[in-house]
Design a protein around this motif. Structure first.
Motif: not given
Length: 344
Positions: A17-19, A37-46, A48-54
């Motif tokens: 979920x980078x640039x 967009x069905x799901x977002x995964x990223x190993x950096x804490x938070x 994926x959540x921020x991108x998914x919320x937006x």
């Protein structure tokens, strides 16, 4: 796959979920009717959540393996750092997911072959993010070439000049070949249909930041490629073009020439006491916005129909062979034959 039978948009999970991943996520969520967009995964804490919320995506996860087990997800977009790509492609394909992978698909031939085998073994599409194939100007140039409009290609040129050097301490060795010029190597193959590289010569240096050369950073390079149909090509890159993001190509043939690419934001030119001036594009997502969207839309169509993508794993492998030959040429100081890499 469920989308091909139900007519519903293809459910796609994003890994990274980078640039670039965030841009692709926006396309999947808002710009491509045939995908969602069905799901977002990223190993950096938070992250994926921020991108998914937006974007209103209900399924942010930190664990990539977890995303690959979600039954509704038919395909994934891999937009993580380059040196993780081949393992993720193989894992996703083995899980039965179609895969779109940002370039480069791999940085070693073993990695490329493993990714290709996994996709073939699972019977899923594997598409690689060579966006110039989806740019309208580049596509028009290729159509002219394939129609015979310039005759037989003889001299070719492709260049990439980034507008600003990123933090040099974060750039892995050989990035200029494996992650930047890899686009040019693919473009040159694509603009010379049916031909393959047989010999590569390269020069590279640290001219933007000479103080980082000792750490392996090369920020300026020129590569000469001879193809098996006789065409001679040059590819060049620099990590700091102060005037903007500059991507262009040229194919000169026996019956004419085509040029592709433009650095101008608009076709407006201002004339005043200081002379003439035009605004230039300053980053890739502006210059190739429509191409980035088009390639993901095409990927979703490949998932629905099962057809072969326009930029395949085999295309990525062939561009990687040129990149690896260029690295060896810089290291040895001489030309390198591509057959030394077991080119298919």
């Amino acid at each position: 796959m469920t989308s091909s039978t139900s007519g519903q948009p293809v459910a796609i999970g994003l890994i990274g979920a980078g640039r670039m991943g965030a841009f692709h996520a926006e396309s999947l969520a808002r710009r491509i009717p045939g995908a969602r967009l069905a799901a977002v995964a990223d190993p950096v804490p938070g992250v994926a959540q921020r991108l998914a919320d937006r974007l209103g995506c209900p399924n942010p996860v930190a664990d990539i393996e977890q995303l690959l087990t979600v039954p509704e997800i038919e395909a994934v977009v891999v937009a993580t750092p380059a040196r993780t790509h081949s393992d993720l492609v193989a894992a996703a394909a083995s899980a039965g997911k179609a895969v779109y992978c940002e370039k480069p698909m791999a940085v070693t031939l073993d990695g490329a072959d493993r990714a290709i085998r996994a996709a073939h073994g699972a019977g899923v599409p594997l598409q690689v993010g060579f966006n110039r194939r989806y740019d309208r100007g580049f596509r028009a140039g290729r159509d002219l070439i394939t129609s015979g409009g310039i005759g037989t290609p003889q001299l070719m040129r492709s260049l990439t000049r980034d507008p600003k050097l990123a933090d040099p301490a974060t750039i892995p060795p050989w990035t200029i070949f494996l992650e930047t010029l890899i686009h040019d190597f693919d473009a040159l193959r694509w603009l010379n249909p049916g031909a393959e590289a047989v010999e590569v010569s390269a020069m590279a240096d640290a001219l933007v930041r000479p103080d980082f050369k000792g750490g392996g950073l090369l920020d300026t390079a020129v590569v000469t490629i001879r193809f098996d149909n006789g065409a001679i090509a040059t590819a060049e890159a620099n990590f700091q073009a102060v005037y903007g993001y500059d991507v262009r190509g040229e194919v000169f043939g026996s019956a004419g020439m085509t040029t592709v690419g433009d650095i101008h934001r608009t076709h407006m030119t201002a004339y005043g006491p200081a002379g003439a001036a035009a605004e230039c594009v300053t980053y890739d997502q502006e210059l190739f916005h429509d191409a980035y969207v088009a390639e993901l839309a095409d990927f979703a169509d490949c998932v629905r129909t099962g057809r072969t993508p326009h930029a395949t794993g085999e295309d990525a492998r062939a561009a990687l062979v040129i990149a690896l030959a260029a690295i060896r040429s810089v290291t040895t100081g001489g030309p390198v034959r591509t057959h030394e890499f077991g080119n298919r």
